[in-house]
Design a protein around this motif. Sequence first.
Motif, PDB file in Angstrom:
ATOM      1  N   TYR A 100       0.847  -1.193   0.000  1.00  0.00           N
ATOM      2  CA  TYR A 100       0.000   0.000   0.000  1.00  0.00           C
ATOM      3  C   TYR A 100       0.887   1.249   0.000  1.00  0.00           C
ATOM      4  CZ  TYR A 100      -3.739  -3.333   0.630  1.00  0.00           C
ATOM      5  OH  TYR A 100      -4.600  -4.383   0.445  1.00  0.00           O
ATOM      6  N   PHE A 101       0.797   2.125   1.008  1.00  0.00           N
ATOM      7  CA  PHE A 101       1.603   3.353   1.008  1.00  0.00           C
ATOM      8  C   PHE A 101       2.908   3.206   1.793  1.00  0.00           C
ATOM      9  CE2 PHE A 101      -2.878   4.628   0.654  1.00  0.00           C
ATOM     10  CZ  PHE A 101      -2.852   5.438  -0.473  1.00  0.00           C
ATOM     11  N   ASP A 102       3.085   2.079   2.441  1.00  0.00           N
ATOM     12  CA  ASP A 102       4.167   1.913   3.409  1.00  0.00           C
ATOM     13  C   ASP A 102       5.424   1.336   2.745  1.00  0.00           C
ATOM     14  OD1 ASP A 102       5.633   1.749   5.720  1.00  0.00           O
ATOM     15  OD2 ASP A 102       4.654  -0.100   6.426  1.00  0.00           O
ATOM     16  N   TYR A 103       6.205   2.209   2.118  1.00  0.00           N
ATOM     17  CA  TYR A 103       7.441   1.731   1.498  1.00  0.00           C
ATOM     18  C   TYR A 103       8.450   2.869   1.401  1.00  0.00           C
ATOM     19  CZ  TYR A 103       5.279   3.799  -2.711  1.00  0.00           C
ATOM     20  OH  TYR A 103       4.679   4.638  -3.599  1.00  0.00           O
ATOM     21  N   ASP A 104       9.672   2.484   1.133  1.00  0.00           N
ATOM     22  CA  ASP A 104      10.728   3.434   0.798  1.00  0.00           C
ATOM     23  C   ASP A 104      11.588   2.807  -0.297  1.00  0.00           C
ATOM     24  OD1 ASP A 104      12.345   1.520   2.051  1.00  0.00           O
ATOM     25  OD2 ASP A 104      12.472   2.654   3.916  1.00  0.00           O
ATOM     26  N   HIS A 105      12.646   3.493  -0.680  1.00  0.00           N
ATOM     27  CA  HIS A 105      13.476   3.036  -1.787  1.00  0.00           C
ATOM     28  C   HIS A 105      14.038   1.643  -1.529  1.00  0.00           C
ATOM     29  CE1 HIS A 105      16.280   3.714  -5.226  1.00  0.00           C
ATOM     30  NE2 HIS A 105      17.036   2.879  -4.538  1.00  0.00           N
TER      31      HIS A 105
END
Length: 728
Positions: A340-345
């Motif tokens: 969903y929205f919970d990420y980083d590089h």
Amino acid sequence: MIIQDDKKRLFTLQTRNTTYQLKADQNGVLLHTYYGPKVQGGDLSRLIRFADRGFSPNPNEVGNDRTYSLDTLPQEYSGSGAGDFRLSSLELELPDGSYVADLRYVDAKLQSGKYTLEGLPAFFGSDEDADTLVITMEDAAAHVRVELLYGVFEAYDLITRAVRIVNCGDKPVRLRRAASLCLDFPSADLDFITFDGGHVKERSLHRAHLRHGVQSVGSIRGISSHQHNPFVMLCEPGADEEHGTCYGAALLYSGNFEASVERCQFEDARLTLGIHPYHFCWTLEAGQAFTTPEAALLCSPNGFGQMSRQFHRAIRAHLLRDVWQNRRKPVLVNSWEAFYFDYDHERLLRFAKESAALGVELFVLDDGWFGHRDDDSSSLGDWWVNEKKLPGGLGALTAEINQLGMEFGLWVEPEMVSEDSCLYREHPDWVLNPSDRPCTRGRYQLVLDYTREEVRDYIFQALQKLLDNANVSYLKWDMNRALTQVWSAALPAERQGEVYHRFVLGVYDLLERVRQANPNTLIEGCSGGGGRFDMGMLYYTPQIWCSDNTDAIDRLSIQYGTSFAYPPSTMGAHVSVVPNEQTGRSVPMETRATVAMSGTFGYELDLGALPEQEKDMVVQQIQAYKESYDLIQTGDYYRLSAPTPDGAPTAWLHVSTDRRTALLCVVAGQTHAGPPFRQVKLRGLDPTLQYRLTGDDTPWPGDVLMQAGYPLPMLEEYHCLRLWLKAE
């Protein structure tokens, strides 16, 4: 082929299996004489009968002949206010305040090739593929000319129709209704089939016998909608997959539509299809023209299956403009249900590496990469990269993805804006909403006013800046709310009835600009899944996310209903996690893949979190997809059994055009005690050939498989069977 008899003013449209005929009679009324299984021709107006019918008035041209009435004649394009009280195709508001549309034949011309529609989607064809007939009619008193456009694709039994309406007078005329298709039937003993549902339950087939009065489906949501699809069918009561005459009609349009059928007083029927008249009012100034969306019409004398396969072939060859048309589409993984929205590089890169190791070829970054978007309440319209999540921007991420041997795809929702965004704070008047009313929100977002060129220019430039700085080969174009408070600050009060249609034209304009500027990027359409799954959108986005419901068992019904008009190559379908997030159901990995492979195929889960056994299955599924790609994407599709709640298996078959190779897919329903032995009768094989099935050393004659059937093994609940058939 189009046969024109100028002396009789008779026009016969012949296709491989059907005949369509129209004739201008002695009074200039354009009659519809026949549409159905192919006949050798002749003047079929002899089928029309006349009688004195009470309360059915008579036009001035016939004097005191009480047997001639527009109210009883089968017409090619019905007017209004002039004595025909059935469904109207054209409604005019004239300068003197009258509401009369009464058309008479003027002339006709034939053209090689297929007509085109400026700013609107349409089937395309060369001089070798198609022919065009243009019939000109006019209402002399109203100074309105109407051009009826017919495209004939003989090999596909496909007839397309559109209408161009011209104000030839010196004062404005207002269009209140402008249908694309009118089709009269001599008998009302017909079934009406529609494809209905809602979000996450799209396109369920519903069939009902025509009752007296008007039955209709449509959308006033600004999109073609999850609730009703702009494709309908009429058929003989006993028609099924292989038997009976049936008619399919689709509108190539992605906005408000209406499909209506009327069982009339004398037991005939009329079908109309076009833009919904809800809040539609288009002003034609002197000399101006209005063009309706195209309608696609197909008759099958041999049941639903033949109709579907002809639609599929025509769509693949003459509607889709697919950058991957001549090469295999890559297997993708989408980040949405994984993070969903919970990420980083770093998390995305790990996800991509694990996916690439299993054979995935396209990495798609979904929502959450732009503005300051950590949930769905902000940042739509701010199409620049959130470098807190993605240091170095999309260019850096795509370079690393490409180094893994994967292509890169990106999610966008360009038609919407968040109130919590720089764009909205700078341009609050750029949304559809009357200035003195509070907003109605959907998914915390408002709708941009795509009737305005400056809005489209801004979004195009923002998107193009992204695409110029990153190697994006796939764009997922989403749209997650219906239109409300449909009012544009850029139009005067008397033109607000044009906003719904102008919005759709604006969407088409922007999509075409993005396509032209990025010819190597595939655009997949989406509107909360299947809310805008229509032939109009397929012209710009040659595949569409079929539904937000990724449960494999629910997808059986969704993809089944979709297949009546739309080919598997257009259906976005992915393997997702279990228990499924929409239904809570757990379905075996093999079944999820079998269902998704009868679409564009990909994954929507964290592949790195799978147990090793399922990772091995992913590798095998990707290989199986590659082996079956050409057959599924370009072969003929046969529905063998419909999804039912009684536990019976759902079965379908893909067959190569030479009938030497086929792929049988079966998914078991719910398990019940004491299940019966079941067999499935195949279709589309060569009855003279012997077919060897996967795991069976003894070949099966094609006629046995089709007439007697193939005995199915006892499958566990929701388990599947996937068998190759290859001719010896």
